[in-house]
Design a protein around this motif. Structure first.
Motif, PDB file in Angstrom:
ATOM      1  N   GLU A  29       0.833  -1.210   0.000  1.00 14.62           N
ATOM      2  CA  GLU A  29       0.000   0.000   0.000  1.00 14.62           C
ATOM      3  C   GLU A  29       0.867   1.260   0.000  1.00 14.62           C
ATOM      4  O   GLU A  29       0.630   2.200  -0.750  1.00 14.62           O
ATOM      5  CB  GLU A  29      -0.917   0.005   1.218  1.00 14.62           C
ATOM      6  CG  GLU A  29      -1.853   1.202   1.256  1.00 14.62           C
ATOM      7  CD  GLU A  29      -2.781   1.170   2.459  1.00 14.62           C
ATOM      8  OE1 GLU A  29      -3.322   2.232   2.776  1.00 14.62           O
ATOM      9  OE2 GLU A  29      -2.949   0.099   3.079  1.00 14.62           O
ATOM     10  N   ARG A  30       1.903   1.263   0.827  1.00 10.53           N
ATOM     11  CA  ARG A  30       2.807   2.425   0.884  1.00 10.53           C
ATOM     12  C   ARG A  30       3.572   2.571  -0.428  1.00 10.53           C
ATOM     13  O   ARG A  30       3.795   3.683  -0.899  1.00 10.53           O
ATOM     14  CB  ARG A  30       3.783   2.274   2.063  1.00 10.53           C
ATOM     15  CG  ARG A  30       4.755   3.406   2.174  1.00 10.53           C
ATOM     16  CD  ARG A  30       4.070   4.732   2.461  1.00 10.53           C
ATOM     17  NE  ARG A  30       5.054   5.790   2.454  1.00 10.53           N
ATOM     18  CZ  ARG A  30       4.865   6.988   1.916  1.00 10.53           C
ATOM     19  NH1 ARG A  30       3.706   7.312   1.386  1.00 10.53           N
ATOM     20  NH2 ARG A  30       5.816   7.881   1.930  1.00 10.53           N
ATOM     21  N   GLN A  32       2.466   1.869  -3.367  1.00 11.33           N
ATOM     22  CA  GLN A  32       1.537   2.482  -4.320  1.00 11.33           C
ATOM     23  C   GLN A  32       1.412   3.981  -4.068  1.00 11.33           C
ATOM     24  O   GLN A  32       1.343   4.766  -5.010  1.00 11.33           O
ATOM     25  CB  GLN A  32       0.174   1.796  -4.244  1.00 11.33           C
ATOM     26  CG  GLN A  32       0.192   0.387  -4.795  1.00 11.33           C
ATOM     27  CD  GLN A  32      -1.120  -0.358  -4.570  1.00 11.33           C
ATOM     28  OE1 GLN A  32      -1.999   0.104  -3.873  1.00 11.33           O
ATOM     29  NE2 GLN A  32      -1.231  -1.534  -5.173  1.00 11.33           N
ATOM     30  N   GLU A  33       1.413   4.394  -2.793  1.00 16.38           N
ATOM     31  CA  GLU A  33       1.355   5.817  -2.460  1.00 16.38           C
ATOM     32  C   GLU A  33       2.594   6.548  -2.975  1.00 16.38           C
ATOM     33  O   GLU A  33       2.486   7.624  -3.561  1.00 16.38           O
ATOM     34  CB  GLU A  33       1.234   6.003  -0.949  1.00 16.38           C
ATOM     35  CG  GLU A  33      -0.089   5.578  -0.369  1.00 16.38           C
ATOM     36  CD  GLU A  33      -0.069   5.605   1.158  1.00 16.38           C
ATOM     37  OE1 GLU A  33       0.941   6.011   1.767  1.00 16.38           O
ATOM     38  OE2 GLU A  33      -1.094   5.217   1.744  1.00 16.38           O
TER      39      GLU A  33
END
Length: 66
Positions: A29-30, A32-33
């Protein structure tokens, strides 16, 4: 002689190196950020600038009245 340090890391490390290390050791998730942030702050402005340059006549075009 000790290396000067800031809280959380070495202040002599380039920002892109810090980003790469953060990206490498983060969850999906990080990652992708970070990728989205890079896209917004680096790649999109570069593409816009490249389009603007491509649309302007070159010195040769101007000299030939093209």
């Amino acid at each position: 002689m000790a290396t000067p340090q800031l809280k959380g890391g070495n202040d002599l490390q380039a920002p892109e190196e810090k980003t790469a290390l953060t990206h490498q050791h983060s969850d999906e998730e990080r990652q992708q950020e970070v990728t989205a942030d890079l896209d917004a702050t680096v790649w999109k402005p570069r593409a816009t600038a490249a389009r603007e340059v491509a649309e302007k006549p070159s010195g040769t075009d101007l000299a030939r009245d093209e």
